[in-house]
Design a protein around this motif. Structure first.
Motif, PDB file in Angstrom:
ATOM      1  N   SER A   1      56.531  59.834 -65.694  1.00  0.00           N
ATOM      2  CA  SER A   1      55.394  58.952 -65.942  1.00  0.00           C
ATOM      3  C   SER A   1      54.239  59.737 -66.532  1.00  0.00           C
ATOM      4  CB  SER A   1      54.967  58.273 -64.637  1.00  0.00           C
ATOM      5  OG  SER A   1      54.568  59.242 -63.695  1.00  0.00           O
ATOM      6  N   ILE A   2      53.134  59.051 -66.787  1.00  0.00           N
ATOM      7  CA  ILE A   2      51.958  59.693 -67.386  1.00  0.00           C
ATOM      8  C   ILE A   2      51.483  60.816 -66.477  1.00  0.00           C
ATOM      9  CG2 ILE A   2      49.532  59.317 -67.995  1.00  0.00           C
ATOM     10  CD1 ILE A   2      50.342  56.491 -68.856  1.00  0.00           C
ATOM     11  N   PRO A   3      51.280  62.030 -67.016  1.00  0.00           N
ATOM     12  CA  PRO A   3      50.850  63.154 -66.176  1.00  0.00           C
ATOM     13  C   PRO A   3      49.525  62.850 -65.480  1.00  0.00           C
ATOM     14  CG  PRO A   3      51.503  63.914 -68.362  1.00  0.00           C
ATOM     15  CD  PRO A   3      51.441  62.422 -68.419  1.00  0.00           C
ATOM     16  N   ILE A   4      49.362  63.387 -64.300  1.00  0.00           N
ATOM     17  CA  ILE A   4      48.119  63.191 -63.561  1.00  0.00           C
ATOM     18  C   ILE A   4      46.979  63.925 -64.255  1.00  0.00           C
ATOM     19  CG2 ILE A   4      46.999  63.604 -61.319  1.00  0.00           C
ATOM     20  CD1 ILE A   4      49.816  63.198 -60.068  1.00  0.00           C
ATOM     21  N   HIS A   5      47.287  65.065 -64.842  1.00  0.00           N
ATOM     22  CA  HIS A   5      46.340  65.795 -65.695  1.00  0.00           C
ATOM     23  C   HIS A   5      47.056  66.134 -66.993  1.00  0.00           C
ATOM     24  CE1 HIS A   5      42.993  66.438 -62.840  1.00  0.00           C
ATOM     25  NE2 HIS A   5      43.948  66.355 -61.933  1.00  0.00           N
ATOM     26  N   GLU A   6      46.420  65.812 -68.102  1.00  0.00           N
ATOM     27  CA  GLU A   6      47.057  65.947 -69.406  1.00  0.00           C
ATOM     28  C   GLU A   6      47.506  67.377 -69.685  1.00  0.00           C
ATOM     29  OE1 GLU A   6      44.277  64.468 -68.708  1.00  0.00           O
ATOM     30  OE2 GLU A   6      44.539  62.371 -69.282  1.00  0.00           O
ATOM     31  N   GLN A   7      46.736  68.373 -69.183  1.00  0.00           N
ATOM     32  CA  GLN A   7      47.070  69.768 -69.459  1.00  0.00           C
ATOM     33  C   GLN A   7      48.195  70.298 -68.575  1.00  0.00           C
ATOM     34  OE1 GLN A   7      44.370  68.584 -68.006  1.00  0.00           O
ATOM     35  NE2 GLN A   7      43.378  70.038 -66.609  1.00  0.00           N
ATOM     36  N   THR A   8      48.687  69.431 -67.653  1.00  0.00           N
ATOM     37  CA  THR A   8      49.764  69.853 -66.743  1.00  0.00           C
ATOM     38  C   THR A   8      50.857  68.791 -66.787  1.00  0.00           C
ATOM     39  OG1 THR A   8      48.017  70.780 -65.340  1.00  0.00           O
ATOM     40  CG2 THR A   8      50.227  70.696 -64.404  1.00  0.00           C
ATOM     41  N   PRO A   9      51.674  68.782 -67.842  1.00  0.00           N
ATOM     42  CA  PRO A   9      52.624  67.682 -68.045  1.00  0.00           C
ATOM     43  C   PRO A   9      53.664  67.536 -66.940  1.00  0.00           C
ATOM     44  CG  PRO A   9      52.962  69.461 -69.638  1.00  0.00           C
ATOM     45  CD  PRO A   9      51.680  69.747 -68.959  1.00  0.00           C
ATOM     46  N   ASN A  10      54.034  68.630 -66.233  1.00  0.00           N
ATOM     47  CA  ASN A  10      55.024  68.512 -65.158  1.00  0.00           C
ATOM     48  C   ASN A  10      54.381  68.396 -63.776  1.00  0.00           C
ATOM     49  OD1 ASN A  10      54.061  71.082 -64.811  1.00  0.00           O
ATOM     50  ND2 ASN A  10      56.016  72.117 -65.162  1.00  0.00           N
ATOM     51  N   ASN A  11      53.041  68.302 -63.765  1.00  0.00           N
ATOM     52  CA  ASN A  11      52.251  68.155 -62.527  1.00  0.00           C
ATOM     53  C   ASN A  11      52.316  69.372 -61.612  1.00  0.00           C
ATOM     54  OD1 ASN A  11      51.334  65.564 -63.205  1.00  0.00           O
ATOM     55  ND2 ASN A  11      53.083  64.568 -62.235  1.00  0.00           N
ATOM     56  N   ILE A  12      52.920  70.470 -62.055  1.00  0.00           N
ATOM     57  CA  ILE A  12      53.013  71.678 -61.228  1.00  0.00           C
ATOM     58  C   ILE A  12      51.785  72.554 -61.483  1.00  0.00           C
ATOM     59  CG2 ILE A  12      54.326  73.771 -60.706  1.00  0.00           C
ATOM     60  CD1 ILE A  12      56.845  72.269 -61.603  1.00  0.00           C
ATOM     61  N   ILE A  13      50.969  72.701 -60.458  1.00  0.00           N
ATOM     62  CA  ILE A  13      49.750  73.514 -60.579  1.00  0.00           C
ATOM     63  C   ILE A  13      50.095  74.997 -60.604  1.00  0.00           C
ATOM     64  CG2 ILE A  13      47.605  74.157 -59.388  1.00  0.00           C
ATOM     65  CD1 ILE A  13      47.555  71.319 -58.230  1.00  0.00           C
ATOM     66  N   GLY A  14      51.042  75.407 -59.783  1.00  0.00           N
ATOM     67  CA  GLY A  14      51.403  76.818 -59.731  1.00  0.00           C
ATOM     68  C   GLY A  14      52.744  77.022 -59.069  1.00  0.00           C
ATOM     69  N   HIS A  15      53.340  78.191 -59.338  1.00  0.00           N
ATOM     70  CA  HIS A  15      54.658  78.533 -58.806  1.00  0.00           C
ATOM     71  C   HIS A  15      54.656  80.011 -58.436  1.00  0.00           C
ATOM     72  CE1 HIS A  15      59.189  79.393 -59.740  1.00  0.00           C
ATOM     73  NE2 HIS A  15      58.970  79.321 -58.435  1.00  0.00           N
ATOM     74  N   THR A  16      54.921  80.312 -57.182  1.00  0.00           N
ATOM     75  CA  THR A  16      55.106  81.692 -56.740  1.00  0.00           C
ATOM     76  C   THR A  16      56.594  81.942 -56.576  1.00  0.00           C
ATOM     77  OG1 THR A  16      52.990  81.890 -55.617  1.00  0.00           O
ATOM     78  CG2 THR A  16      54.742  83.319 -54.837  1.00  0.00           C
ATOM     79  N   LYS A  17      57.058  83.026 -57.170  1.00  0.00           N
ATOM     80  CA  LYS A  17      58.483  83.361 -57.149  1.00  0.00           C
ATOM     81  C   LYS A  17      58.650  84.787 -56.646  1.00  0.00           C
ATOM     82  CE  LYS A  17      62.481  83.662 -60.301  1.00  0.00           C
ATOM     83  NZ  LYS A  17      62.928  83.453 -61.704  1.00  0.00           N
ATOM     84  N   ASN A  18      59.261  84.933 -55.488  1.00  0.00           N
ATOM     85  CA  ASN A  18      59.504  86.257 -54.914  1.00  0.00           C
ATOM     86  C   ASN A  18      60.998  86.516 -54.815  1.00  0.00           C
ATOM     87  OD1 ASN A  18      56.791  86.896 -54.518  1.00  0.00           O
ATOM     88  ND2 ASN A  18      56.720  85.912 -52.522  1.00  0.00           N
ATOM     89  N   ARG A  19      61.401  87.693 -55.243  1.00  0.00           N
ATOM     90  CA  ARG A  19      62.799  88.092 -55.161  1.00  0.00           C
ATOM     91  C   ARG A  19      62.878  89.524 -54.622  1.00  0.00           C
ATOM     92  NH1 ARG A  19      62.799  83.464 -55.937  1.00  0.00           N
ATOM     93  NH2 ARG A  19      63.946  82.215 -57.463  1.00  0.00           N
ATOM     94  N   PHE A  20      63.670  89.699 -53.571  1.00  0.00           N
ATOM     95  CA  PHE A  20      63.900  91.024 -53.010  1.00  0.00           C
ATOM     96  C   PHE A  20      65.402  91.171 -52.779  1.00  0.00           C
ATOM     97  CE2 PHE A  20      59.687  89.684 -51.690  1.00  0.00           C
ATOM     98  CZ  PHE A  20      58.901  90.772 -52.051  1.00  0.00           C
ATOM     99  N   GLY A  21      65.948  92.320 -53.180  1.00  0.00           N
ATOM    100  CA  GLY A  21      67.368  92.530 -53.007  1.00  0.00           C
ATOM    101  C   GLY A  21      68.182  91.608 -53.890  1.00  0.00           C
ATOM    102  N   ASN A  22      69.372  91.221 -53.402  1.00  0.00           N
ATOM    103  CA  ASN A  22      70.264  90.349 -54.162  1.00  0.00           C
ATOM    104  C   ASN A  22      70.799  89.270 -53.227  1.00  0.00           C
ATOM    105  OD1 ASN A  22      72.402  89.142 -55.618  1.00  0.00           O
ATOM    106  ND2 ASN A  22      72.734  91.028 -56.787  1.00  0.00           N
ATOM    107  N   TYR A  23      70.105  88.154 -53.198  1.00  0.00           N
ATOM    108  CA  TYR A  23      70.439  87.067 -52.276  1.00  0.00           C
ATOM    109  C   TYR A  23      71.862  86.557 -52.505  1.00  0.00           C
ATOM    110  CZ  TYR A  23      70.194  82.372 -50.184  1.00  0.00           C
ATOM    111  OH  TYR A  23      70.430  81.237 -49.459  1.00  0.00           O
ATOM    112  N   GLU A  24      72.204  86.270 -53.754  1.00  0.00           N
ATOM    113  CA  GLU A  24      73.503  85.674 -54.059  1.00  0.00           C
ATOM    114  C   GLU A  24      74.649  86.595 -53.681  1.00  0.00           C
ATOM    115  OE1 GLU A  24      74.089  82.680 -54.848  1.00  0.00           O
ATOM    116  OE2 GLU A  24      72.012  82.049 -55.163  1.00  0.00           O
TER     117      GLU A  24
END
Length: 779
Positions: free
Chosen positions: A146-169
């Motif tokens: 649907s129409i984004p809540i804020h035009e500059q954020t089309p997927n509505n995701i404000i931020g994403h933190t991604k942490n990887r340690f070792g080898n999970y898989e």
């Protein structure tokens, strides 16, 4: 020495006698009243606003709509500014908004001679909307077309933190691992401080003056300048005493709008005072979060690999943005270190009221999930929850690579041991085995992790000014703010010891005024005692050196032989009192040849942070048929370093524990399918009261923090972080039922107990009214 003693609060007398002045006490007679028109849709666009009927009412001064205000956006979060554009807060808010993003958004303002006239006018304003599809769930929002809540954020995701340690898989391929996979959910809650949001603005001597109930006066000044597009030097913020904030006033909420409104009526004073209902909806809330945790463990309780997905519901505007979810995500690999970690934290716009800072800054939500999960793992493995924690929790010597925080003591295990003894955990676990019947009891625990301040994510700085009065007393000013927590008392204790004067001779200025108060970042992040200790001790050193140098001139002694102790200049060699500080100050001020007004001011940039640790233990009684939980005992154990004022520290802990009880058992903002909040009042929103509390018990482990001048660290927020999972885990111990959402109300518990067969097995036969005396026929 005053540090470490339970001295009386410096503001106690004024507050209990009613002399303390709050924002409303500053409002002049004849001031105009402003009232806001809020949107009645959750997502859409304002097409037109017809104010013609409202403008005809008597007493209406001016009506301002979203079409009239400046068209640029500004950030509202109470964070220090960053010279790096990539680390600045999201500018997604306007003074009034054409694009409506939640039910209750601000779209127009009426300025009237009094409140009654303003409220009458609001009812006559007619609004036409173009309505869009609204979304209220963060996972749905980030996948919405649907129409984004804020035009500059089309997927509505404000931020994403991604942490990887070792080898999970690779790690999860180990044979024989046991997988525990669970979702947890926490609700939207509100701060419910006594004093609603209020701002009062007028123009004077070429400046806009805003008197406001805020935790962050210097930051609010900057945001007001950005919102109005004017120089900061033309804005003055005055912060009187405030009636609580708990993070809700760590945003620039209505101060920028109040500042703008006075400019639209020739600088006449304008009061913008929120109602309780407005404060619930149109200020800030605590983020609701959905948290997914997967743990792969060996049968002996060793964690091999762990995975986290966290989805934070931020509502219609960014406010503090992703920082709250990021903090919780980053805690995952620190609280229980594991070699193989995958962690993803998302903050997502939705069409609900905006979430921002609230006491604990995301950690109460994550601790509920993390610590509930630990008990779920223990249950699966048949291990005692304490032993599982002792085996896996952060060890002494752990150092975080980013913050450089170090665990200098075995604080977690110490805290667990203290709480274990205090609540008689082992005896009660044994006693509550194999229970049956309607009323059952259990004990549980939850641990917590917390930082002190925001370094190195943001700048940490504190400034202090000290001025010597003629009588030898000292005026002390700081940018760090008293918001009801006792900060001014702790500052005064540290200042008295650092200078060498009696506590009664310290006169701290509680009102911050950005025209005269040294720059400081305000009250947030449990930073104030820790950060202010640096500027207080640094300024006191300069101040004391000036005093001793003046004493040298008058007494003709070498400075190295002089000291200031308890307000007296003494000779170190024999502790002889040579002159009072008052005598020295009088001479210095009125010396015909060499007059000197002794003062000092300094700024200290803090490049440290510190871990704060602890645990909660709960004992509960569960009425299964009613789905009702009674807390019998609640114990908090804190390692917050050296206590500046033990009585104030205990009071801080009690307040946080009370908030946590509400978070665990009763508090939740509810909304309908249109996004309208249904219980935005203190009748329907169920705060916990003293009737819901046991006698709170608090224990402190005073491991001195080596990075701090007075060996202290954060305490203000930590008490809220671990009681909820302790209560949840006590319910698990009592009933064997895992409750994975807050609040744990009867509406949540009853279906779970029913599903588990507890109600059917114990009571349902009795509830079938087999006794003919109660049969329908006999009635």
């Amino acid at each position: 020495m005053y540090v470490g003693k339970s001295v009386n609060r410096v503001d106690a007398y004024d507050k209990v006698t009613g002399r303390a002045k709050y924002t409303e006490d500053f409002i002049r007679n004849g001031s105009y009243t402003a009232k806001i028109l809020h949107s009645t849709i959750a997502h859409g666009k304002v097409i037109s606003i017809d104010t013609s009927k409202a403008e005809k009412l008597e007493g209406i001064i001016k009506i301002i709509t979203c079409f009239d205000v400046p068209k640029h956006s500004f950030p509202t979060a109470g964070h220090p500014w960053s010279v790096d554009e990539n680390h600045q807060d999201i500018a997604d808010r306007r003074l009034l908004n054409e694009h409506v993003r939640y039910y209750g958004d601000d779209i127009a303002v009426v300025i009237a001679e009094n409140e009654v006239q303003a409220l009458q006018a609001l009812k006559l304003i007619e609004v036409e909307y173009e309505e869009y599809e609204a979304v209220f769930d963060p996972i749905e929002s980030m996948n919405s077309n649907s129409i984004p809540i804020h035009e500059q954020t089309p997927n509505n995701i404000i931020g994403h933190t991604k942490n990887r340690f070792g080898n999970y898989e690779e790690a999860i391929k180990e044979k024989g691992l046991i997988k525990i996979d669970t979702w947890y959910e926490t609700p939207i809650v509100q701060h419910s401080h006594i004093e609603n949001h209020i701002a009062y603005a007028y123009e004077e001597q070429g400046k806009i003056v805003v008197v406001a109930s805020t935790q962050i006066p210097h930051i609010v000044r900057r945001v007001c300048g950005q919102a109005l597009g004017i120089s900061l030097g033309k804005i003055r913020i005055v912060k009187p005493y405030i009636g609580g904030g708990f993070g809700n006033k760590q945003d620039a909420l209505y101060e920028p709008l109040a500042a703008y409104l006075t400019t639209q009526v020739g600088g006449h004073p304008v009061k913008l005072d929120s109602t309780r209902e407005e404060t619930f909806v149109s200020s800030r809330t605590r983020h609701s979060e959905k948290i997914h945790i997967i743990s792969y463990v060996r049968s002996d309780g060793t964690f091999v690999a762990r995975k986290l997905e966290l989805y934070a519901n931020n509502g219609g505007y960014a406010s503090h943005g992703h920082s709250i979810a990021a903090k919780g995500t980053n805690c995952f690999h620190q609280l229980y270190p594991c070699d193989n970690i995958e962690a993803d934290g998302y903050t997502v716009y939705t069409n609900l009221p905006t979430a921002g800072a609230m006491r604990g800054y995301g950690i109460p939500q994550t601790m509920f999930a993390f610590e509930s999960h630990l008990d779920d793992v223990a249950l699966k493995l048949g291990l005692d929850p304490i032993e599982l924690r002792i085996q896996n929790i952060m060890p002494k010597g752990f150092k975080d690579g980013f913050s450089r925080n170090e665990n200098y003591y075995d604080s977690f295990r110490e805290a667990i041991a203290v709480g274990r003894r205090a609540i008689d955990y082992d005896k009660k676990r044994e006693e509550y085995k194999n229970q049956s019947g309607n009323i059952r009891r259990g004990v549980g625990l939850g641990c917590f992790w917390y930082n002190t301040g925001v370094y190195p994510i943001s700048v940490e700085t504190s400034s202090c000014r000290m001025v010597l009065n003629q009588d030898g007393s000292v005026q002390v000013q700081l940018g760090e703010t008293e918001i009801g927590q006792g900060g001014d008392t702790a500052f005064s204790q540290m200042a008295a010891d650092s200078i060498g004067v009696p506590l009664d001779d310290i006169h701290i200025v509680s009102t911050q005024d950005t025209d005269v108060t040294p720059f400081g970042l305000g009250a947030y992040a449990s930073r104030q005692t820790y950060m202010a200790s640096f500027s207080i001790t640094n300024t006191a050193k300069i101040f004391k050196e000036k005093i001793i140098d003046r004493a040298r001139k008058e007494l003709e002694f070498a400075p190295k032989n002089l000291d200031l102790v308890d307000g007296m200049i003494i000779r170190k060699t024999d502790n002889r009192q040579l002159m009072s500080l008052g005598e020295l100050a009088t001479i210095a001020l009125y010396d015909n040849k060499d007059s000197d007004h002794i003062s000092a001011e300094s700024t200290y940039t803090i490049r440290n942070n510190a871990f704060s640790f602890g645990a909660s233990f709960a004992e509960v009684e569960v009425d299964i048929a009613l789905g009702k939980v009674k807390i019998l005992r609640l114990v908090n154990v804190h390692d917050c370093g050296k206590l500046i004022n033990p009585r104030l520290a205990e009071a801080q802990a009690h307040g946080g524990m009370s908030m946590a009880v509400g978070f665990a058992l009763s508090e939740e903002l509810k909304y309908n399918d249109k996004g309208k909040i249904l219980n935005n009042n203190l009748l329907d929103y169920k705060l916990s009261t003293t009737m819901d509390h046991p006698n709170f018990e608090v224990y402190f482990i005073e491991n001195p923090e080596p990075t701090s001048p007075y060996n202290t660290k954060s305490l203000g927020e930590p008490p809220t972080c671990s009681p909820a999972p302790a209560i949840r885990n006590a319910i698990l111990n009592a009933t064997g039922v895992r409750v994975n959402q807050c609040p744990m109300t009867p509406h949540v518990l009853f279906p779970l107990f029913k599903e588990a067969g507890l109600i059917e097995n114990d009571y349902e036969k009795e509830m079938k009214y087999e006794n003919k005396a109660w049969s329908v026929e006999n009635v």
